[in-house]
Design a protein around this motif. Structure first.
Motif, PDB file in Angstrom:
ATOM      1  N   GLY A   7       0.790  -1.225   0.000  1.00 31.11           N
ATOM      2  CA  GLY A   7       0.000   0.000   0.000  1.00 31.11           C
ATOM      3  C   GLY A   7       0.821   1.273   0.000  1.00 31.11           C
ATOM      4  N   MET A   8       2.147   1.168   0.203  1.00 28.45           N
ATOM      5  CA  MET A   8       2.978   2.356   0.340  1.00 28.45           C
ATOM      6  C   MET A   8       3.902   2.580  -0.852  1.00 28.45           C
ATOM      7  SD  MET A   8       1.704   3.165   3.190  1.00 28.45           S
ATOM      8  CE  MET A   8       2.683   4.625   3.525  1.00 28.45           C
ATOM      9  N   GLY A   9       3.844   1.714  -1.856  1.00 25.88           N
ATOM     10  CA  GLY A   9       4.750   1.832  -2.998  1.00 25.88           C
ATOM     11  C   GLY A   9       4.203   2.715  -4.097  1.00 25.88           C
ATOM     12  N   GLY A  10       5.064   3.531  -4.702  1.00 29.37           N
ATOM     13  CA  GLY A  10       4.653   4.361  -5.829  1.00 29.37           C
ATOM     14  C   GLY A  10       4.496   5.828  -5.475  1.00 29.37           C
ATOM     15  N   ASP A  11       4.458   6.650  -6.515  1.00 22.26           N
ATOM     16  CA  ASP A  11       4.388   8.101  -6.337  1.00 22.26           C
ATOM     17  C   ASP A  11       3.072   8.568  -5.729  1.00 22.26           C
ATOM     18  OD1 ASP A  11       6.829   8.051  -7.628  1.00 22.26           O
ATOM     19  OD2 ASP A  11       5.972   8.516  -9.599  1.00 22.26           O
ATOM     20  N   ASN A  12       1.988   7.830  -5.986  1.00 25.10           N
ATOM     21  CA  ASN A  12       0.656   8.266  -5.563  1.00 25.10           C
ATOM     22  C   ASN A  12       0.099   7.434  -4.418  1.00 25.10           C
ATOM     23  OD1 ASN A  12       0.615  10.216  -7.703  1.00 25.10           O
ATOM     24  ND2 ASN A  12       0.116   8.561  -9.109  1.00 25.10           N
ATOM     25  N   ALA A  13       0.995   6.736  -3.718  1.00 27.65           N
ATOM     26  CA  ALA A  13       0.564   5.917  -2.575  1.00 27.65           C
ATOM     27  C   ALA A  13       0.325   6.813  -1.348  1.00 27.65           C
ATOM     28  CB  ALA A  13       1.637   4.877  -2.257  1.00 27.65           C
ATOM     29  N   PRO A  14      -0.578   6.417  -0.460  1.00 28.92           N
ATOM     30  CA  PRO A  14      -1.395   5.205  -0.572  1.00 28.92           C
ATOM     31  C   PRO A  14      -2.740   5.402  -1.269  1.00 28.92           C
ATOM     32  CG  PRO A  14      -1.687   6.166   1.594  1.00 28.92           C
ATOM     33  CD  PRO A  14      -0.703   7.051   0.876  1.00 28.92           C
ATOM     34  N   GLN A  15      -3.112   6.639  -1.598  1.00 27.62           N
ATOM     35  CA  GLN A  15      -4.465   6.895  -2.091  1.00 27.62           C
ATOM     36  C   GLN A  15      -4.795   6.108  -3.353  1.00 27.62           C
ATOM     37  OE1 GLN A  15      -5.480  11.043  -2.598  1.00 27.62           O
ATOM     38  NE2 GLN A  15      -7.477  10.600  -3.468  1.00 27.62           N
ATOM     39  N   TYR A 277      -2.735  -2.241 -19.874  1.00 30.55           N
ATOM     40  CA  TYR A 277      -2.513  -3.679 -19.969  1.00 30.55           C
ATOM     41  C   TYR A 277      -2.065  -4.288 -18.639  1.00 30.55           C
ATOM     42  CZ  TYR A 277      -2.635  -2.933 -25.033  1.00 30.55           C
ATOM     43  OH  TYR A 277      -3.019  -2.596 -26.307  1.00 30.55           O
ATOM     44  N   GLY A 278      -1.953  -3.478 -17.600  1.00 25.37           N
ATOM     45  CA  GLY A 278      -1.508  -3.960 -16.306  1.00 25.37           C
ATOM     46  C   GLY A 278      -0.093  -3.541 -16.009  1.00 25.37           C
ATOM     47  N   GLY A 279       0.559  -4.256 -15.101  1.00 27.59           N
ATOM     48  CA  GLY A 279       1.930  -3.944 -14.735  1.00 27.59           C
ATOM     49  C   GLY A 279       2.908  -4.833 -15.481  1.00 27.59           C
ATOM     50  N   ALA A 280       4.129  -4.859 -14.995  1.00 33.27           N
ATOM     51  CA  ALA A 280       5.149  -5.749 -15.544  1.00 33.27           C
ATOM     52  C   ALA A 280       5.253  -6.956 -14.623  1.00 33.27           C
ATOM     53  CB  ALA A 280       6.492  -5.023 -15.639  1.00 33.27           C
ATOM     54  N   ALA A 281       5.036  -8.138 -15.188  1.00 36.27           N
ATOM     55  CA  ALA A 281       5.132  -9.360 -14.393  1.00 36.27           C
ATOM     56  C   ALA A 281       6.581  -9.810 -14.323  1.00 36.27           C
ATOM     57  CB  ALA A 281       4.266 -10.451 -15.013  1.00 36.27           C
ATOM     58  N   LEU A 282       6.982 -10.332 -13.172  1.00 36.09           N
ATOM     59  CA  LEU A 282       8.320 -10.881 -13.024  1.00 36.09           C
ATOM     60  C   LEU A 282       8.227 -12.387 -13.251  1.00 36.09           C
ATOM     61  CD1 LEU A 282      11.187  -9.937 -12.432  1.00 36.09           C
ATOM     62  CD2 LEU A 282      10.768 -10.324 -10.003  1.00 36.09           C
ATOM     63  N   PHE A 283       8.663 -12.825 -14.419  1.00 36.26           N
ATOM     64  CA  PHE A 283       8.564 -14.231 -14.799  1.00 36.26           C
ATOM     65  C   PHE A 283       9.698 -15.050 -14.179  1.00 36.26           C
ATOM     66  CE2 PHE A 283       6.409 -13.259 -19.150  1.00 36.26           C
ATOM     67  CZ  PHE A 283       5.265 -12.864 -18.482  1.00 36.26           C
ATOM     68  N   GLY A 284       9.397 -16.309 -13.905  1.00 34.95           N
ATOM     69  CA  GLY A 284      10.423 -17.231 -13.414  1.00 34.95           C
ATOM     70  C   GLY A 284      10.417 -17.408 -11.917  1.00 34.95           C
ATOM     71  N   LEU A 285       9.406 -16.863 -11.227  1.00 32.20           N
ATOM     72  CA  LEU A 285       9.310 -17.002  -9.778  1.00 32.20           C
ATOM     73  C   LEU A 285       8.229 -18.012  -9.402  1.00 32.20           C
ATOM     74  CD1 LEU A 285       9.633 -13.266  -8.709  1.00 32.20           C
ATOM     75  CD2 LEU A 285      11.435 -14.978  -8.982  1.00 32.20           C
ATOM     76  N   ASN A 286       8.288 -18.482  -8.163  1.00 34.36           N
ATOM     77  CA  ASN A 286       7.375 -19.527  -7.720  1.00 34.36           C
ATOM     78  C   ASN A 286       5.911 -19.101  -7.726  1.00 34.36           C
ATOM     79  OD1 ASN A 286       9.236 -21.648  -7.204  1.00 34.36           O
ATOM     80  ND2 ASN A 286       9.888 -20.608  -5.334  1.00 34.36           N
ATOM     81  N   GLU A 287       5.672 -17.814  -7.509  1.00 30.36           N
ATOM     82  CA  GLU A 287       4.309 -17.274  -7.517  1.00 30.36           C
ATOM     83  C   GLU A 287       4.316 -15.925  -8.232  1.00 30.36           C
ATOM     84  OE1 GLU A 287       1.966 -19.167  -6.604  1.00 30.36           O
ATOM     85  OE2 GLU A 287       3.011 -20.634  -5.352  1.00 30.36           O
ATOM     86  N   PRO A 288       3.139 -15.445  -8.688  1.00 29.29           N
ATOM     87  CA  PRO A 288       3.087 -14.183  -9.430  1.00 29.29           C
ATOM     88  C   PRO A 288       3.561 -12.977  -8.619  1.00 29.29           C
ATOM     89  CG  PRO A 288       1.066 -15.433  -9.765  1.00 29.29           C
ATOM     90  CD  PRO A 288       1.822 -16.121  -8.650  1.00 29.29           C
ATOM     91  N   VAL A 289       4.437 -12.189  -9.227  1.00 33.41           N
ATOM     92  CA  VAL A 289       4.901 -10.915  -8.667  1.00 33.41           C
ATOM     93  C   VAL A 289       4.673  -9.861  -9.743  1.00 33.41           C
ATOM     94  CG1 VAL A 289       6.869  -9.589  -7.820  1.00 33.41           C
ATOM     95  CG2 VAL A 289       6.614 -11.994  -7.165  1.00 33.41           C
ATOM     96  N   ILE A 290       3.883  -8.836  -9.440  1.00 32.75           N
ATOM     97  CA  ILE A 290       3.508  -7.813 -10.420  1.00 32.75           C
ATOM     98  C   ILE A 290       4.055  -6.460  -9.991  1.00 32.75           C
ATOM     99  CG2 ILE A 290       1.630  -6.692 -11.673  1.00 32.75           C
ATOM    100  CD1 ILE A 290       1.731  -9.668 -12.174  1.00 32.75           C
ATOM    101  N   LYS A 291       4.752  -5.793 -10.920  1.00 38.33           N
ATOM    102  CA  LYS A 291       5.261  -4.431 -10.679  1.00 38.33           C
ATOM    103  C   LYS A 291       4.415  -3.433 -11.449  1.00 38.33           C
ATOM    104  CE  LYS A 291       8.026  -0.927  -9.814  1.00 38.33           C
ATOM    105  NZ  LYS A 291       7.140   0.111 -10.381  1.00 38.33           N
ATOM    106  N   ALA A 292       3.625  -2.643 -10.729  1.00 38.18           N
ATOM    107  CA  ALA A 292       2.855  -1.566 -11.354  1.00 38.18           C
ATOM    108  C   ALA A 292       3.766  -0.360 -11.554  1.00 38.18           C
ATOM    109  CB  ALA A 292       1.662  -1.194 -10.480  1.00 38.18           C
ATOM    110  N   HIS A 293       3.420   0.491 -12.518  1.00 34.16           N
ATOM    111  CA  HIS A 293       4.216   1.687 -12.785  1.00 34.16           C
ATOM    112  C   HIS A 293       4.233   2.587 -11.557  1.00 34.16           C
ATOM    113  CE1 HIS A 293       5.713   5.291 -14.802  1.00 34.16           C
ATOM    114  NE2 HIS A 293       6.037   4.524 -15.817  1.00 34.16           N
ATOM    115  N   GLY A 294       5.371   3.217 -11.313  1.00 26.17           N
ATOM    116  CA  GLY A 294       5.520   4.064 -10.133  1.00 26.17           C
ATOM    117  C   GLY A 294       4.532   5.201 -10.049  1.00 26.17           C
TER     118      GLY A 294
END
Length: 327
Positions: A7-15, A277-294
């Motif tokens: 909830g605290m990541g990104g330029d516009n967090a947390p709103q 289209y969503g964020g950038a997915a980090l492929f190759g990990l045990n479970e989904p990890v999604i990076k949304a734009h800052g």
């Protein structure tokens, strides 16, 4: 489906993060969200919801923090706690708009890499003129790559395009300086030979000038090149729209014209907005990890949540394990 959200990541967090979470909860009745962050800062935007759990964290990973050091030292950071919940089986995927390097480190060291995957890859879906988009990897998880790394990227990208994006037999292209076989660096030429034999729909080399024309559904390259291309595309789009705005606001005549085509301009901007289209997915990990734009707004966070939901629904991580992993 249980999604852990920083909830605290990104330029516009947390709103914006929280507003996007509520859009996700409304759209997906079987989604449960665990929201990690400073309760006092999130409180003005949080409304009680039966499928939302707020977990208080005392630390935040900042944009200028050194990624690995931050992950190791800030154990109570919202991003670290969210990733740890996936590791502990309390959540099925993690989403953050925060420090990209830190999230990649959290994914690698906490969530864990699929056994047999040599390198993870950061893979956004970028817009195309036909509105279909394409998966582009790697855009920065690795500065240097070997042919086998790119081979694995291609396999994982094809799985994602088929399972999440719903594309039958997705076309996989290798980014190069020309379309002819035998062109390019040793890395690209060796990768080409591997992909020719791969169980994917490999269409050969593709050039960067054709990316936005929908030449392929998946485009593979090394992380250094991919990051340069991504930032060039992003910077070009920003400057084109800035120049267009200057022209349209330059006189009374052009302002009237701008009023007449306002909706068309919005449609054009939406077409080129990759956060749709969503964020950038980090492929190759045990479970989904999604990076949304800052700089994600609520709608961009919602699209990243949609992406995470699709990855969970279609069990993408396990399918990637079957494609490229080892027992």
């Amino acid at each position: 489906m249980r999604l852990a959200v920083d909830g605290m990541g990104g330029d516009n967090a947390p709103q914006s993060i929280i507003e996007g979470v509520y859009l996700g909860l409304e759209a997906y009745p079987n989604l449960h969200v665990q929201l990690y962050g400073d309760e006092s800062k999130m409180a003005p935007y949080v409304k009680q919801h039966e499928r939302l759990t707020v977990i208080h964290c005392t630390e935040v990973i900042e944009g200028d923090d050194e990624p690995v050091r931050a992950i190791r030292r800030k154990k109570d950071a919202s991003m670290v706690r969210a990733a740890q919940s996936v590791k502990d089986g309390e959540a099925d995927a993690v989403l953050s708009a925060g420090n990209t390097g830190a999230l990649m480190s959290a994914g690698l060291f906490i969530v864990g890499r699929i056994k047999g995957v040599e390198r993870p890859a950061l893979a956004p879906t970028l817009p195309t003129m036909d509105k279909k988009g394409f998966v582009f990897l790697d855009v920065g998880a690795n500065a240097d790559s070997k042919p086998n790394h790119l081979y694995q990227f291609a396999r994982m990208g094809a799985v994602y395009a088929e399972r999440v994006r719903g594309i039958d037999n997705p076309r996989v292209g290798l980014l190069n300086i020309g379309t002819e076989e035998g062109k390019g660096s040793e890395l690209v030429k060796e990768t080409y030979n591997l992909l020719k034999e791969a169980p994917i729909n490999f269409i050969g080399n593709v050039e960067s000038r054709d990316l936005l024309n929908g030449v392929a559904d998946v485009v593979v390259t090394d992380g250094f090149t991919g990051n340069m291309v991504l930032k060039t595309l992003e910077g070009t789009a920003i400057n084109i729209f800035s120049a267009l705005k200057d022209v349209l606001m330059s006189s009374t005549k052009t302002k009237i014209g701008a009023m007449l085509i306002k909706n068309d301009l919005r449609s054009m901007k939406s077409l080129m907005d990759y956060t749709e289209y969503g964020g950038a997915a980090l492929f190759g990990l045990n479970e989904p990890v999604i990076k949304a734009h800052g700089s994600s707004n609520a709608n961009a966070i919602f699209n990243a949540i949609r992406q995470a939901v699709l990855m969970m629904e279609h069990d993408v991580s396990n399918t990637m394990k079957e494609a490229v992993g080892k027992e």
